[in-house]
Scaffold this active site. Sequence first.
Site, mmCIF file in Angstrom:
data_model
loop_
_atom_site.group_PDB
_atom_site.id
_atom_site.type_symbol
_atom_site.label_atom_id
_atom_site.label_comp_id
_atom_site.label_asym_id
_atom_site.label_seq_id
_atom_site.Cartn_x
_atom_site.Cartn_y
_atom_site.Cartn_z
ATOM 1 N N SER A 147 0.845 -1.196 0.000
ATOM 2 C CA SER A 147 0.000 0.000 0.000
ATOM 3 C C SER A 147 0.883 1.249 0.000
ATOM 4 O O SER A 147 2.072 1.182 0.298
ATOM 5 C CB SER A 147 -0.872 -0.004 1.264
ATOM 6 N N TYR A 160 -3.199 -0.234 9.973
ATOM 7 C CA TYR A 160 -3.075 -0.621 8.560
ATOM 8 C C TYR A 160 -1.670 -0.283 8.059
ATOM 9 O O TYR A 160 -1.016 -1.089 7.404
ATOM 10 C CB TYR A 160 -4.134 0.129 7.770
HETATM 11 C C1 GCO Z 1 -6.944 5.280 3.374
HETATM 12 C C2 GCO Z 1 -7.071 4.412 2.161
HETATM 13 C C3 GCO Z 1 -5.716 3.819 1.777
HETATM 14 C C4 GCO Z 1 -5.859 3.069 0.486
HETATM 15 C C5 GCO Z 1 -4.643 2.359 0.044
HETATM 16 C C6 GCO Z 1 -3.551 3.303 -0.300
HETATM 17 O O1 GCO Z 1 -7.829 5.234 4.221
HETATM 18 O O2 GCO Z 1 -5.938 5.996 3.437
HETATM 19 O O3 GCO Z 1 -8.006 3.372 2.371
HETATM 20 O O4 GCO Z 1 -5.263 3.011 2.829
HETATM 21 O O5 GCO Z 1 -6.874 2.131 0.607
HETATM 22 O O6 GCO Z 1 -4.210 1.442 1.010
HETATM 23 O O7 GCO Z 1 -2.475 2.531 -0.802
#
Ligand code: GCO
Length: 265
Positions: A147, A160
Site C-alpha cells: 500500500s 493498517y
Molecule cells: C486510506 C485508504 C488507503 C488506500 C490504500 C492506499 O484510508 O488511506 O483506504 O489506505 O486504501 O491502502 O495505498
Amino acid sequence: MSVNLFDLTGKIALITGATHGLGKAMAIGLGNAGATIIINGASSQEKLDIAVSEYKALGLKAFGYLFDVTDETQVIRNIAKIEREVGVIDVLVNNAGIIKRIPLEEMEVSDFEKVIKVDLVSPFIVSKHVVQGMIKRKAGKIINICSMMSELGRNTVGAYAAAKGGLKMLTRNMATEWAKHNIQINGIGPGYFATSQTAPIRVDGHPFNEFIISRTPAGRWGDPEDLQGAVIFLSSKASDFVNGQIIYVDGGILATIGKPSSGNL
Ligand code: GCO
C-alpha cells in the site's frame, strides 16, 4: 519465434480476497493473460459463487475456495484441496486485507491485532504453505499487495500502515530466503483506488477526495484495472530476475511533495 514474456497460459494463480475490488480486477487481468484463476473468499459462499460465475461469464477459467486466510488449519486444508482438484499453484497473490480507520489513541487493541492478523500475518501463513510446493518445483511467483501506507502514515490508519509497512519488509525477507529456489517474491503498492474500501473517503466534496485529486500528479483516483499490468508482469517470465521489489501503482503520488493549492509552484 518470439516468446511472449507476459503469457500466463498453463499457469494457476491463487488470489486471496478476490470476490471484489482490487483482487477481482487483478484476477481478471491474470485470467486474460491465460492463467487459471483460483479465488478465495472468507465471508460467504454465495458471494464467492457469484464472483466465480462473473469470471466464467468473462470466458475465464475460474474456481472458488471459501476459507479464512488467518486460520492456518483452513489454509493447509484448502491449499491441499486446490492442488488436488485444480493443480499446483504457480502464482500466489496475497491480496486479502482489511482496514479500520480509528485514531490510534482511541483504537482497541483487539481492533489493532485484527488488522495486523489479516493484513500481515495471513500473507505469511498462506505463503508459508504455498511456497512448500514452489520450493520442490524450483519455480513460483508470490505477490504481496502492499500500500501507499507501506511508505507513508496517515491519520486514523495506524494499524493498517503498521501492517502494510511490515508486509513490505516481509516481502523483502521472503525474497532473501526463497529466491535461491527460483521463486520471485515482490509487492504491488496501490495508490488511491476507487473501490468499496475507499468509497467512504471518495464521495464528491469529501475533503479527502479533493486532497487525493490534488496530491496525485495523475489528478485522479486509480481504476482497479490500472493494476493489471503490474500483476501480470510480476506473475510472468518477464520478472524472472526481479525480487524483493515493491512496484507502486500510484499515479505518481509517492514521487512528489505536492504543490500549493493555488499557483503553479
Ligand atoms: C486510506 C485508504 C488507503 C488506500 C490504500 C492506499 O484510508 O488511506 O483506504 O489506505 O486504501 O491502502 O495505498
